[in-house]
Design a protein around this motif. Sequence first.
Motif, PDB file in Angstrom:
ATOM      1  N   PRO A  89       0.781  -1.247   0.000  1.00 18.55           N
ATOM      2  CA  PRO A  89       0.000   0.000   0.000  1.00 18.55           C
ATOM      3  C   PRO A  89       0.807   1.289   0.000  1.00 18.55           C
ATOM      4  CG  PRO A  89      -0.166  -1.110   2.135  1.00 18.55           C
ATOM      5  CD  PRO A  89       0.493  -2.066   1.192  1.00 18.55           C
ATOM      6  N   PHE A  90       2.004   1.297   0.599  1.00 25.92           N
ATOM      7  CA  PHE A  90       2.725   2.556   0.748  1.00 25.92           C
ATOM      8  C   PHE A  90       4.123   2.548   0.137  1.00 25.92           C
ATOM      9  CE2 PHE A  90      -0.267   2.297   4.384  1.00 25.92           C
ATOM     10  CZ  PHE A  90      -1.101   3.344   3.996  1.00 25.92           C
ATOM     11  N   THR A  91       4.425   1.522  -0.671  1.00 26.74           N
ATOM     12  CA  THR A  91       5.745   1.473  -1.313  1.00 26.74           C
ATOM     13  C   THR A  91       5.639   1.175  -2.804  1.00 26.74           C
ATOM     14  OG1 THR A  91       6.074  -0.886  -0.807  1.00 26.74           O
ATOM     15  CG2 THR A  91       6.872   0.721   0.824  1.00 26.74           C
ATOM     16  N   ASN A  92       4.441   1.253  -3.365  1.00 28.66           N
ATOM     17  CA  ASN A  92       4.283   0.922  -4.785  1.00 28.66           C
ATOM     18  C   ASN A  92       4.536   2.149  -5.659  1.00 28.66           C
ATOM     19  OD1 ASN A  92       1.613   2.307  -5.539  1.00 28.66           O
ATOM     20  ND2 ASN A  92       1.016   1.143  -3.711  1.00 28.66           N
ATOM     21  N   GLY A  93       4.512   1.926  -6.964  1.00 27.35           N
ATOM     22  CA  GLY A  93       4.836   2.984  -7.901  1.00 27.35           C
ATOM     23  C   GLY A  93       3.676   3.861  -8.306  1.00 27.35           C
ATOM     24  N   LEU A  94       2.558   3.791  -7.598  1.00 24.66           N
ATOM     25  CA  LEU A  94       1.375   4.563  -7.973  1.00 24.66           C
ATOM     26  C   LEU A  94       1.132   5.777  -7.084  1.00 24.66           C
ATOM     27  CD1 LEU A  94      -1.078   1.614  -8.714  1.00 24.66           C
ATOM     28  CD2 LEU A  94       0.288   2.932 -10.354  1.00 24.66           C
ATOM     29  N   GLY A  95       1.908   5.913  -6.034  1.00 24.50           N
ATOM     30  CA  GLY A  95       1.704   7.029  -5.120  1.00 24.50           C
ATOM     31  C   GLY A  95       2.986   7.369  -4.391  1.00 24.50           C
ATOM     32  N   ARG A  96       2.854   8.111  -3.316  1.00 26.47           N
ATOM     33  CA  ARG A  96       4.032   8.489  -2.534  1.00 26.47           C
ATOM     34  C   ARG A  96       4.608   7.272  -1.837  1.00 26.47           C
ATOM     35  NH1 ARG A  96       5.175  10.188   2.664  1.00 26.47           N
ATOM     36  NH2 ARG A  96       3.005   9.888   3.289  1.00 26.47           N
ATOM     37  N   VAL A  97       5.908   7.110  -1.938  1.00 27.26           N
ATOM     38  CA  VAL A  97       6.581   5.953  -1.355  1.00 27.26           C
ATOM     39  C   VAL A  97       7.075   6.303   0.047  1.00 27.26           C
ATOM     40  CG1 VAL A  97       8.588   4.429  -1.539  1.00 27.26           C
ATOM     41  CG2 VAL A  97       7.254   5.000  -3.582  1.00 27.26           C
ATOM     42  N   ASP A  98       6.705   5.481   1.002  1.00 23.48           N
ATOM     43  CA  ASP A  98       7.135   5.668   2.387  1.00 23.48           C
ATOM     44  C   ASP A  98       7.941   4.443   2.807  1.00 23.48           C
ATOM     45  OD1 ASP A  98       7.485   6.136   5.066  1.00 23.48           O
ATOM     46  OD2 ASP A  98       5.365   6.378   5.545  1.00 23.48           O
ATOM     47  N   ARG A  99       9.262   4.577   2.772  1.00 22.54           N
ATOM     48  CA  ARG A  99      10.118   3.436   3.089  1.00 22.54           C
ATOM     49  C   ARG A  99       9.959   2.971   4.543  1.00 22.54           C
ATOM     50  NH1 ARG A  99      14.970   3.505   1.389  1.00 22.54           N
ATOM     51  NH2 ARG A  99      14.683   5.137  -0.189  1.00 22.54           N
ATOM     52  N   ARG A 100       9.412   3.843   5.391  1.00 26.65           N
ATOM     53  CA  ARG A 100       9.200   3.445   6.790  1.00 26.65           C
ATOM     54  C   ARG A 100       8.179   2.325   6.916  1.00 26.65           C
ATOM     55  NH1 ARG A 100       7.599   9.223   9.037  1.00 26.65           N
ATOM     56  NH2 ARG A 100       6.336   8.984   7.145  1.00 26.65           N
ATOM     57  N   ASP A 101       7.379   2.118   5.869  1.00 24.23           N
ATOM     58  CA  ASP A 101       6.329   1.097   5.928  1.00 24.23           C
ATOM     59  C   ASP A 101       6.849  -0.304   5.626  1.00 24.23           C
ATOM     60  OD1 ASP A 101       3.415   0.820   6.416  1.00 24.23           O
ATOM     61  OD2 ASP A 101       3.443  -0.072   4.401  1.00 24.23           O
ATOM     62  N   ILE A 102       8.101  -0.421   5.220  1.00 25.88           N
ATOM     63  CA  ILE A 102       8.651  -1.754   4.914  1.00 25.88           C
ATOM     64  C   ILE A 102       8.501  -2.683   6.114  1.00 25.88           C
ATOM     65  CG2 ILE A 102      10.747  -3.032   4.301  1.00 25.88           C
ATOM     66  CD1 ILE A 102      11.706  -0.507   2.839  1.00 25.88           C
ATOM     67  N   VAL A 103       8.629  -2.126   7.306  1.00 27.67           N
ATOM     68  CA  VAL A 103       8.540  -2.944   8.512  1.00 27.67           C
ATOM     69  C   VAL A 103       7.187  -3.643   8.625  1.00 27.67           C
ATOM     70  CG1 VAL A 103       7.710  -1.077  10.000  1.00 27.67           C
ATOM     71  CG2 VAL A 103       9.041  -2.947  10.986  1.00 27.67           C
ATOM     72  N   ASN A 104       6.143  -3.090   8.007  1.00 24.76           N
ATOM     73  CA  ASN A 104       4.803  -3.681   8.079  1.00 24.76           C
ATOM     74  C   ASN A 104       4.535  -4.704   6.968  1.00 24.76           C
ATOM     75  OD1 ASN A 104       3.914  -2.006  10.296  1.00 24.76           O
ATOM     76  ND2 ASN A 104       3.833  -0.314   8.843  1.00 24.76           N
ATOM     77  N   GLN A 105       5.416  -4.764   5.998  1.00 25.03           N
ATOM     78  CA  GLN A 105       5.120  -5.589   4.826  1.00 25.03           C
ATOM     79  C   GLN A 105       5.241  -7.107   5.038  1.00 25.03           C
ATOM     80  OE1 GLN A 105       5.969  -2.264   1.330  1.00 25.03           O
ATOM     81  NE2 GLN A 105       7.319  -4.039   1.476  1.00 25.03           N
ATOM     82  N   PRO A 106       6.111  -7.600   5.918  1.00 25.52           N
ATOM     83  CA  PRO A 106       6.080  -9.043   6.155  1.00 25.52           C
ATOM     84  C   PRO A 106       4.701  -9.543   6.618  1.00 25.52           C
ATOM     85  CG  PRO A 106       8.135  -8.154   6.960  1.00 25.52           C
ATOM     86  CD  PRO A 106       7.279  -6.974   6.579  1.00 25.52           C
ATOM     87  N   ALA A 107       4.023  -8.757   7.442  1.00 27.20           N
ATOM     88  CA  ALA A 107       2.676  -9.151   7.873  1.00 27.20           C
ATOM     89  C   ALA A 107       1.701  -9.109   6.701  1.00 27.20           C
ATOM     90  CB  ALA A 107       2.184  -8.241   8.998  1.00 27.20           C
ATOM     91  N   ASP A 108       1.869  -8.129   5.799  1.00 25.57           N
ATOM     92  CA  ASP A 108       1.052  -8.100   4.585  1.00 25.57           C
ATOM     93  C   ASP A 108       1.289  -9.352   3.752  1.00 25.57           C
ATOM     94  OD1 ASP A 108       0.056  -5.555   5.179  1.00 25.57           O
ATOM     95  OD2 ASP A 108       1.598  -4.536   4.006  1.00 25.57           O
ATOM     96  N   ALA A 109       2.562  -9.688   3.565  1.00 26.77           N
ATOM     97  CA  ALA A 109       2.910 -10.854   2.758  1.00 26.77           C
ATOM     98  C   ALA A 109       2.331 -12.129   3.362  1.00 26.77           C
ATOM     99  CB  ALA A 109       4.429 -10.968   2.632  1.00 26.77           C
ATOM    100  N   ALA A 110       2.423 -12.258   4.678  1.00 25.26           N
ATOM    101  CA  ALA A 110       1.867 -13.437   5.342  1.00 25.26           C
ATOM    102  C   ALA A 110       0.357 -13.508   5.148  1.00 25.26           C
ATOM    103  CB  ALA A 110       2.216 -13.400   6.825  1.00 25.26           C
ATOM    104  N   PHE A 111      -0.312 -12.356   5.206  1.00 18.84           N
ATOM    105  CA  PHE A 111      -1.758 -12.313   4.988  1.00 18.84           C
ATOM    106  C   PHE A 111      -2.108 -12.782   3.578  1.00 18.84           C
ATOM    107  CE2 PHE A 111      -5.437 -10.094   3.270  1.00 18.84           C
ATOM    108  CZ  PHE A 111      -6.421 -10.392   4.200  1.00 18.84           C
TER     109      PHE A 111
END
Length: 248
Positions: A89-111
């Motif tokens: 949601p916050f690191t893709n190429g369609l909007g503003r990239v927030d590298r601070r959100d990487i920490v939340n992405q493993p939980a996204d991937a698991a979901f």
Amino acid sequence: MLALLALLLDGLGPARPAAAQGSVVSRLLELSRGADRPLPTTLWYPSALAGRHPIILFSHGLGGLPRHFAPLAAGWAEAGYVVAAPTYPFTNGLGRVDRRDIVNQPADAAFVIEAVRALNGVPGDVLAGHLDIDRVAAVGFSAGGTTTLGLFGPGHPAYLRAGVSISGRRPPAEFGGSPAPLLFLHGDRDRVVPIRAGRQAYASAQFPKQFVTIPGARHGEFLRPGDSRYPRVTGRILTFLGANVPVA
């Protein structure tokens, strides 16, 4: 089991129509891990499904999108895998990239992995009965490599059999849980994520592991089909996947 299935698919919107590309079909699942974390996920899978197929979860990097890696994913699908690539949601190429959100992405991937595994029991879904839900691999590029490694923390599911980090960094959390083989690939001229960062990630993993240096490579150009190193790099990844998460 039915309650779990309902919970996982609660964030699943209507699937977009599938598009056939020769021997591979692609389709979009409108997943969401809460109202503020949409996770539209592109699937690639063989057009002729027979038996059960292992799952690969692929994670893009900062400013990336799943479609940027379509040739790579289609190649895995041709080899017999079902590939799921979320748009974070916050690191893709369609909007503003927030590298601070990487920490939340493993939980996204698991979901996303759980939601795709759940499709195996959805009546009428083309993938129902064709997913090898006990054999899952995770692959990621750059920030997606860091996301991938973040899946292999303490208590990670036993079905998560192997991981591949391409040009990634050390994950925010420690490794742990049952050993799963890991493959690290990194260009020795990478200025975005220096190879020393990849080596630090490699050194921190206690699992069976391999580190492959790609001579003269910068940050991921070797993943483009026109690059002379593309066949060698993608072949190395597929060989690793085949050895650790084989297609039956």
